[in-house]
Write an enzyme that holds these catalytic residues in place. Sequence first.
Site, PDB file in Angstrom:
ATOM      1  N   GLY A 323     -28.787  -8.928  26.194  1.00 45.35           N
ATOM      2  CA  GLY A 323     -28.605  -7.578  26.706  1.00 45.35           C
ATOM      3  C   GLY A 323     -28.499  -6.579  25.576  1.00 45.35           C
ATOM      4  O   GLY A 323     -29.081  -6.760  24.500  1.00 45.35           O
ATOM      5  N   SER A 324     -27.727  -5.539  25.777  1.00 43.40           N
ATOM      6  CA  SER A 324     -27.612  -4.452  24.802  1.00 43.40           C
ATOM      7  C   SER A 324     -26.462  -4.710  23.826  1.00 43.40           C
ATOM      8  O   SER A 324     -25.527  -5.460  24.135  1.00 43.40           O
ATOM      9  CB  SER A 324     -27.361  -3.130  25.528  1.00 43.40           C
ATOM     10  OG  SER A 324     -26.075  -3.137  26.134  1.00 43.40           O
ATOM     11  N   VAL A 327     -22.913  -3.735  25.418  1.00 44.22           N
ATOM     12  CA  VAL A 327     -22.363  -4.725  26.352  1.00 44.22           C
ATOM     13  C   VAL A 327     -22.068  -6.027  25.612  1.00 44.22           C
ATOM     14  O   VAL A 327     -21.083  -6.711  25.904  1.00 44.22           O
ATOM     15  CB  VAL A 327     -23.330  -4.952  27.525  1.00 44.22           C
ATOM     16  CG1 VAL A 327     -22.771  -6.005  28.484  1.00 44.22           C
ATOM     17  CG2 VAL A 327     -23.580  -3.646  28.269  1.00 44.22           C
ATOM     18  N   GLY A 328     -22.914  -6.369  24.634  1.00 44.95           N
ATOM     19  CA  GLY A 328     -22.654  -7.569  23.840  1.00 44.95           C
ATOM     20  C   GLY A 328     -21.311  -7.514  23.138  1.00 44.95           C
ATOM     21  O   GLY A 328     -20.613  -8.530  23.020  1.00 44.95           O
ATOM     22  N   GLU A 345     -28.137 -12.196  21.978  1.00 40.76           N
ATOM     23  CA  GLU A 345     -29.460 -11.658  21.678  1.00 40.76           C
ATOM     24  C   GLU A 345     -29.467 -10.254  22.247  1.00 40.76           C
ATOM     25  O   GLU A 345     -29.463 -10.067  23.458  1.00 40.76           O
ATOM     26  CB  GLU A 345     -30.548 -12.535  22.300  1.00 40.76           C
ATOM     27  CG  GLU A 345     -31.931 -12.262  21.721  1.00 40.76           C
ATOM     28  CD  GLU A 345     -32.621 -11.097  22.404  1.00 40.76           C
ATOM     29  OE1 GLU A 345     -32.470  -9.947  21.910  1.00 40.76           O
ATOM     30  OE2 GLU A 345     -33.293 -11.317  23.406  1.00 40.76           O
ATOM     31  N   CYS A 382     -37.730  -7.990  24.755  1.00 42.87           N
ATOM     32  CA  CYS A 382     -36.704  -8.066  23.705  1.00 42.87           C
ATOM     33  C   CYS A 382     -37.367  -8.057  22.333  1.00 42.87           C
ATOM     34  O   CYS A 382     -36.961  -7.322  21.440  1.00 42.87           O
ATOM     35  CB  CYS A 382     -35.863  -9.332  23.886  1.00 42.87           C
ATOM     36  SG  CYS A 382     -34.944  -9.368  25.443  1.00 42.87           S
TER      37      CYS A 382
END
Length: 652
Positions: A323-324, A327-328, A345, A382
């Site tokens: 994700g982003s 949020v990671g 990732e 990605c």
Amino acid sequence: LGQIHTYMRFGPPPPLPPVATPDLASALATLAAAFADVLSAAAADISWQSAAALAASLCCVYLLGAVLLSEPTPRVDVPVDEDVEPKIDGSTAKFDAALLTAEGARREPSVVYCWDPSSMDMLGTLPVASAEDVAAAVGRARVAQAAWAGSTWGARRRLLRTMLRFVTENQRAIARVAVRESGKTMVDAIFGEILVTCEKLKWTIAHGEAALRPERRPTGTLAMTKRVKVEWRPVGVVGAIVPWNYPFHNVFNPVISALFAGNGIVIKVSEYASWSTLYYGRALRAILAAAGAPTDLVQFVTGYGSTGAALVGSGVDKLIFVGSPSVGGHVMRAAAASLTPVVLELGGKDPFVVCDDVSEAELDRIAQVACRGVFQNMGQNCAGPERFFVADAAYAGFCSRVGAIASRLKCGPPLDDAEVDCGAITMGRRQMGHYQALVDDAVSKGARLLVGGYTPSGDDPLAAGSFYPPTVIVDVPESADILQTEIFGPIMCVVRVADCGGAAANDDEAVRLANNCDFALSSCAFAQSAPRARAVAARLEAGMSASNDLEGSTYLSQSLPFGGRKQSGFDRFAGIEGLRGLTTPRAVCDDALEWLPFGLGALLRTAIPPPLQYPSRGGGFDFASGLIELFYGEGVSLKLRGVAKLIGAAAK
């Protein structure tokens, strides 16, 4: 040979009547006799004909023997029911994006809404999993994993072969479900969803056991009577929070590695890619059952951020998050409370460098590669090129070529139109607002639009769905936000690399520009000279790189790890590193000489030397120092001094 290959991959056709079924022993005996005849004839008359006959005989013996001895791969049929292939007509309700905030800006919706972003047709709703639902799913996976952890390599390969057969025999159904869910074209689905999944399955079937077998390691200098190894034990239950851009592959990718490593897995799919789990989930349960594996090994949970947070805190043994970066960071902080290891990732802004030595013909090839990279799946990748750094000498030719290609691309609903090049934007208007803000900022700072760069509205046919036209923006200044913020969309940003007075200086400037970014997932460089392309690619800060090819080409070799550095995250999936990352390495040491007769093996077991035994006799330090000098010291004199210390310590 084609029939034999099909037989080897998928097993035999329906059995013949018993009287016609060949006996295995007699069949192999017949093959052996025929082979012996060929050998005899070859020995009597050595010629190219007999050599060819011998080679053909060897091939036939190998292929037919493999056919007769191989275990058939189960076939799985999973109908595409109306829940995943709904009948859409003119009366079908359209999705209203206001539903996502109808319950308040700070509250999540009570259900997961599912819709087709290309037509805005409503596909249905799914439940939002509570913390209790997530805990129950993890519990089911844990029970199943306890049984699966001891499975043989053969059983795990059988499972993946069953999966591979299902995928290859159901390509169209798998692709159509992914297209309805995400809005991509069928071509984007066959490449980005199915082909890479087949490659991962094939690699894991062929090489997974070698990656996870116990690995012998050299023994230590003072452990000469020992035998040491590393075992790769399953972690237990893996949690995976996966994105929406490739609904099929993003599910099967972690499932393949987790199950082959002996784990169970609980997958929290994106709220933008939940509907497809109806079909993909049924398929996985059928595959597990057909292969004789516990059907609860794979669990799905649907929902929003709260469901993902519940999975992070559910007690899973390892977590994969894609994700982003923002949020990671939240995921990492939540996982830290229970010391749950994570794989992150977090996306990228991959650089695509074109050097000044490329020919006109090479520019033709590079332009097509560049457009495939940036417009595949509408740029919602990605690992995909977002920043194009083109040397001054090649700049005009590159821009004219990519502009001409992009201007001819057909954009629209992709499901039943094979000529559509570019499908929909999965997240809809919200994401398109992000695109427009980045484009407007770049233009305000001096960039020029060659193609696209607007949000369809009014009577524009594209306004009926979630479409953003393929966009090429050139002369992008280094100060533009679009060079630092992940786009995740169909926008090619081209930066001119100024002529700095020579090839080396030009390459230095391209590398500087490319590395001036917080993301570092993948990269690629192009030059007429292959060594020059490799040299530039080697200097790009990224977890993956390719020369004279699209950076995503690394993903077609599933032996390679996938992951980045900087804000693109850490740890890896895919390859040996990805498989081993879903295990716990366990160091093992045992006695290597137990086999010696007359009790000698027992005599050679480790015993504490008298100078080191309790209670101390006062010679322990000298004894240990003597060992160090004898075994690690340089020169004969130091080693002899070590021997003297050992003798002196032993005499105390």
